[in-house]
Design a protein around this motif. Structure first.
Motif, short mmCIF file in Angstrom:
data_model
loop_
_atom_site.label_atom_id
_atom_site.label_comp_id
_atom_site.label_asym_id
_atom_site.label_seq_id
_atom_site.Cartn_x
_atom_site.Cartn_y
_atom_site.Cartn_z
N ILE A 1 0.84 -1.21 0.00
CA ILE A 1 0.00 0.00 0.00
C ILE A 1 0.87 1.25 0.00
CG2 ILE A 1 -1.67 1.33 1.37
CD1 ILE A 1 -2.73 -1.40 2.39
N CYS A 2 1.90 1.26 0.86
CA CYS A 2 2.79 2.43 0.93
C CYS A 2 3.52 2.63 -0.39
CB CYS A 2 3.79 2.24 2.07
SG CYS A 2 3.04 2.20 3.72
N VAL B 1 -3.65 3.91 -10.59
CA VAL B 1 -2.65 3.53 -9.60
C VAL B 1 -3.09 3.98 -8.20
CG1 VAL B 1 -0.25 3.82 -8.87
CG2 VAL B 1 -0.81 3.63 -11.31
N GLY B 2 -3.58 5.21 -8.11
CA GLY B 2 -4.08 5.70 -6.84
C GLY B 2 -5.27 4.90 -6.35
N GLN B 3 -6.16 4.54 -7.27
CA GLN B 3 -7.32 3.76 -6.88
C GLN B 3 -6.94 2.34 -6.49
OE1 GLN B 3 -9.91 4.31 -10.25
NE2 GLN B 3 -10.17 6.50 -9.83
N LEU B 4 -5.84 1.82 -7.07
CA LEU B 4 -5.34 0.51 -6.68
C LEU B 4 -4.88 0.53 -5.22
CD1 LEU B 4 -4.44 -2.40 -7.24
CD2 LEU B 4 -2.29 -1.47 -8.12
N SER B 5 -4.25 1.63 -4.81
CA SER B 5 -3.81 1.73 -3.41
C SER B 5 -5.01 1.72 -2.46
CB SER B 5 -2.99 3.00 -3.19
OG SER B 5 -3.78 4.16 -3.32
N LEU C 1 4.04 5.76 -5.41
CA LEU C 1 4.10 5.84 -6.87
C LEU C 1 3.03 6.77 -7.40
CD1 LEU C 1 5.16 4.94 -9.62
CD2 LEU C 1 3.64 2.93 -9.46
N SER C 2 1.82 6.69 -6.84
CA SER C 2 0.75 7.57 -7.29
C SER C 2 1.05 9.03 -6.99
CB SER C 2 -0.58 7.16 -6.64
OG SER C 2 -0.59 7.48 -5.26
N LEU C 3 1.77 9.29 -5.88
CA LEU C 3 2.14 10.67 -5.55
C LEU C 3 3.14 11.20 -6.57
CD1 LEU C 3 1.92 13.01 -3.47
CD2 LEU C 3 3.94 12.04 -2.36
#
Length: 247
Positions: free
Chosen positions: A75-76, A124-128, A81-83
């Protein structure tokens, strides 16, 4: 911060602060007057969401004492990566470009909603978020089977409820399925409230145990004095010996 080993409390404090910053960014988005302003506010909303999501994952793992540590690190990593993608692609993680703002009624006010080309990297953000939901469900189930059902219900159950509805709404709004504004901070606000409720209960229970311990110590001292008994206690950690006056 002065209390060693109180990581769940410290992470909950970080999460509360980041939720407030996330909410302020969303409020600024609702009041944006230009697409450029909206894009900047949304970009910084993701910056606030980065420590928010990671602290939430760490809190669940440490407080419920369940779940996969590998999943927490995943998750981190995905959120980090999304950031990077948020600051390195398009206007932000959600938009390649924002063409215009339209206004829609929300809680009695007219708020801004962006229209434009979606950034495919927002998956990618939604995957987190999906991984976070999986982690919370996993930790809740394990905690429930370990008979820690109060924590599983208050922390795990409430988190799952707010995440499913809050994150689900936000994802649908980002993809244009729903026409409302982004209010993901409300979901995390509910989670923070549940954390505060449970951690406050821990404080009260600790205080009650402390009072009970003091009462038992007084009773033991009275019994020792009545029987003219000397008592000594050695603290192995500090290498100190404490003795009663009779001893």
């Amino acid at each position: 911060l002065r209390t060693s080993g109180a990581w769940p409390n410290q992470l909950s404090a970080v999460m509360a602060i980041c939720t407030a910053l996330f909410g302020l960014a969303e409020l600024a988005m609702m009041r944006a007057e230009t697409p450029e302003q909206y894009g900047i506010y949304l970009k910084w909303a993701h910056a606030a969401a980065w420590p928010l999501i990671m602290s939430f994952a760490g809190f669940v793992h440490l407080y419920l004492q369940a779940g996969s540590r590998t999943l927490v690190w995943a998750i981190c990593g995905v959120r980090t990566l999304s950031l990077l993608l948020n600051f390195g692609t398009g206007v932000n993680l959600n938009f390649l470009r924002i063409d215009h703002l339209r206004h829609t009624p929300f809680l009695g006010e007219s708020v801004a909603v962006a229209e434009g080309a979606r950034n495919p990297w927002m998956l990618v953000g939604q995957l987190s978020l999906l991984l976070l939901l999986v982690q919370v469900v996993q930790a809740t189930v394990v905690s429930w089977h370990r008979k820690k059902r109060r924590r599983a219900l208050v922390i795990g159950g409430s988190s799952i409820f707010f995440m499913v509805f809050g994150i689900g709404y936000t994802v649908l709004a980002l993809w244009g399925v729903l026409s409302g504004p982004l209010v993901g901070s409300l979901a995390f606000l509910g989670v923070v409230a549940a954390m505060g409720f449970e951690l406050s209960g821990d404080v009260f229970r600790t205080e009650q145990l402390s009072r009970d311990l003091r009462e038992s110590e007084v009773q033991l001292a009275l019994a020792a004095d009545a029987g003219r008994l000397g008592i000594w206690v050695r603290d192995l950690v500090r290498d100190e010996i404490r003795v009663s006056e009779t001893w």
